[in-house]
Design a protein around this motif. Structure first.
Motif, PDB file in Angstrom:
ATOM      1  N   SER A 211      56.611  10.659  66.721  1.00 38.13           N
ATOM      2  CA  SER A 211      55.727  11.351  67.669  1.00 38.13           C
ATOM      3  C   SER A 211      56.477  12.391  68.485  1.00 38.13           C
ATOM      4  O   SER A 211      55.905  13.408  68.898  1.00 38.13           O
ATOM      5  CB  SER A 211      55.069  10.336  68.620  1.00 38.13           C
ATOM      6  OG  SER A 211      54.272   9.416  67.899  1.00 38.13           O
ATOM      7  N   LEU A 212      57.753  12.163  68.730  1.00 38.21           N
ATOM      8  CA  LEU A 212      58.555  13.072  69.543  1.00 38.21           C
ATOM      9  C   LEU A 212      58.740  14.430  68.864  1.00 38.21           C
ATOM     10  O   LEU A 212      58.814  15.457  69.532  1.00 38.21           O
ATOM     11  CB  LEU A 212      59.921  12.426  69.836  1.00 38.21           C
ATOM     12  CG  LEU A 212      60.818  13.098  70.864  1.00 38.21           C
ATOM     13  CD1 LEU A 212      60.149  13.138  72.229  1.00 38.21           C
ATOM     14  CD2 LEU A 212      62.148  12.345  70.946  1.00 38.21           C
ATOM     15  N   ARG A 213      58.828  14.409  67.562  1.00 35.26           N
ATOM     16  CA  ARG A 213      58.972  15.620  66.752  1.00 35.26           C
ATOM     17  C   ARG A 213      60.099  16.556  67.223  1.00 35.26           C
ATOM     18  O   ARG A 213      59.861  17.726  67.536  1.00 35.26           O
ATOM     19  CB  ARG A 213      57.658  16.403  66.722  1.00 35.26           C
ATOM     20  CG  ARG A 213      56.519  15.712  65.995  1.00 35.26           C
ATOM     21  CD  ARG A 213      56.826  15.628  64.497  1.00 35.26           C
ATOM     22  NE  ARG A 213      55.721  14.965  63.788  1.00 35.26           N
ATOM     23  CZ  ARG A 213      54.695  15.619  63.222  1.00 35.26           C
ATOM     24  NH1 ARG A 213      54.612  16.927  63.333  1.00 35.26           N
ATOM     25  NH2 ARG A 213      53.762  14.947  62.579  1.00 35.26           N
ATOM     26  N   PRO A 214      61.326  16.062  67.292  1.00 35.49           N
ATOM     27  CA  PRO A 214      62.435  16.966  67.615  1.00 35.49           C
ATOM     28  C   PRO A 214      62.645  17.958  66.472  1.00 35.49           C
ATOM     29  O   PRO A 214      62.161  17.747  65.349  1.00 35.49           O
ATOM     30  CB  PRO A 214      63.631  16.016  67.755  1.00 35.49           C
ATOM     31  CG  PRO A 214      63.271  14.855  66.887  1.00 35.49           C
ATOM     32  CD  PRO A 214      61.795  14.687  67.019  1.00 35.49           C
ATOM     33  N   ASP A 215      63.374  19.028  66.748  1.00 36.64           N
ATOM     34  CA  ASP A 215      63.653  20.008  65.692  1.00 36.64           C
ATOM     35  C   ASP A 215      64.609  19.439  64.654  1.00 36.64           C
ATOM     36  O   ASP A 215      64.474  19.721  63.451  1.00 36.64           O
ATOM     37  CB  ASP A 215      64.259  21.278  66.307  1.00 36.64           C
ATOM     38  CG  ASP A 215      63.293  21.973  67.245  1.00 36.64           C
ATOM     39  OD1 ASP A 215      62.176  22.296  66.802  1.00 36.64           O
ATOM     40  OD2 ASP A 215      63.652  22.179  68.420  1.00 36.64           O
ATOM     41  N   TYR A 216      65.568  18.647  65.141  1.00 38.54           N
ATOM     42  CA  TYR A 216      66.549  18.058  64.233  1.00 38.54           C
ATOM     43  C   TYR A 216      66.885  16.633  64.670  1.00 38.54           C
ATOM     44  O   TYR A 216      66.805  16.306  65.853  1.00 38.54           O
ATOM     45  CB  TYR A 216      67.852  18.871  64.227  1.00 38.54           C
ATOM     46  CG  TYR A 216      67.707  20.285  63.725  1.00 38.54           C
ATOM     47  CD1 TYR A 216      67.621  20.565  62.363  1.00 38.54           C
ATOM     48  CD2 TYR A 216      67.655  21.346  64.629  1.00 38.54           C
ATOM     49  CE1 TYR A 216      67.490  21.863  61.906  1.00 38.54           C
ATOM     50  CE2 TYR A 216      67.517  22.646  64.180  1.00 38.54           C
ATOM     51  CZ  TYR A 216      67.423  22.898  62.815  1.00 38.54           C
ATOM     52  OH  TYR A 216      67.277  24.188  62.372  1.00 38.54           O
TER      53      TYR A 216
END
Length: 279
Positions: A211-216
């Protein structure tokens, strides 16, 4: 003129010899912490090092594991340290308290190093150890190397403020007040763990990470083999779907587990990884 120059040279050489003779001998040290092991091996002369901690040769934890093979390995308890009669014992603030107190009670000079949370604190530790072992010049050089690596990593980050989530076995993440956050923010990246409310470190669920969807994702080992359940978390199909190799930055744990000169290597590794995933 030649006689005068020769006379001046003789006087200078004699002064240098007398200066070395009058100088106090460099201290002999023992380390009972894996992080002080590495500071010691980087900054002290080999003959100053009487012994290192039980984890000094652990390749997963110690950046200088191969170099550590040249020195005696201690048990981590007070008894074998006392037998060596070092001038100074170096250790971490959170190394076994009973051992530290017993060494002090026996008259040992024990220097305890804090766990750094910022790169500035790391550089201060390096200076402290350099002064302690009598080689401040080596500490200055080690810190200059870190500064150079920071500058290189800043260029690689391209001022894009990518959100990076440091993710380890079983879903462990380094939080907002950790050394990893300092390393990332110093070069212009953002530790996405701050959004999870995790301060120093803690476990995050698979759902929270997705859910956080970081870039990497920032991981400590690559590869697609899960030798146990802890490693299986990082290789879960849901994470692999959103974070293939092009979305994963790898920095070996031995480069970041301690605050010391090896952080220059960690930053260089980060620079290379950023260049890879961006192309």
């Amino acid at each position: 003129m030649r006689r005068r120059a020769l006379s001046a040279l003789v006087v200078a050489l004699a002064a240098a010899v007398l200066s070395r003779a009058d100088a106090a001998p460099l201290p002999r040290l023992a380390s009972i912490n894996v992080c002080t092991d590495q500071l010691l091996m980087t900054l002290a002369d080999p003959e100053q090092i009487l012994g290192l901690s039980p984890y000094a040769r652990d390749e997963a934890r110690s950046f200088l594991a191969n170099k550590a093979a040249a020195f005696p390995m201690l048990s981590g308890e007070a008894e074998d340290v006392l037998m060596l009669k070092p001038d100074i014992v170096v250790t971490g603030r959170y190394t076994k308290r009973a051992t530290r107190e017993l060494l002090k009670q026996q008259g040992q000079r024990v220097i305890e190093f804090d766990t750094p949370r910022t790169l500035d604190e790391v550089k201060a530790l390096i200076r402290t150890m350099g002064d302690l072992v009598g080689h401040p010049d080596r500490a200055t050089a080690a810190n200059a190397r870190i500064d150079t690596a920071i500058a290189t990593a800043r260029k690689a980050a391209s001022d894009k403020a990518f959100r990076v989530l440091p993710l380890e076995r079983r879903g462990w993440v380094s939080g907002g007040d950790s050394l990893m956050t300092s390393l990332l923010s110093t070069v212009g990246l953002v530790n996405a763990a701050s959004a999870l409310g995790i301060k120093l470190g803690g476990f995050a669920s698979l759902e929270a990470v997705v859910s956080l969807r970081p870039d990497y994702l920032l991981i400590s080992e690559d590869g697609d083999f899960a030798e146990d359940e802890g490693r299986a978390f990082v290789l879960h199909p849901a994470l692999e779907r959103f974070y293939p190799p092009s979305k994963r930055i790898t920095i070996p744990e031995r480069l970041t587990v301690c605050g010391g000169p090896m952080l220059a290597d960690a930053l260089d590794h980060l620079s290379a990884e950023l260049s890879r995933v961006e192309h």
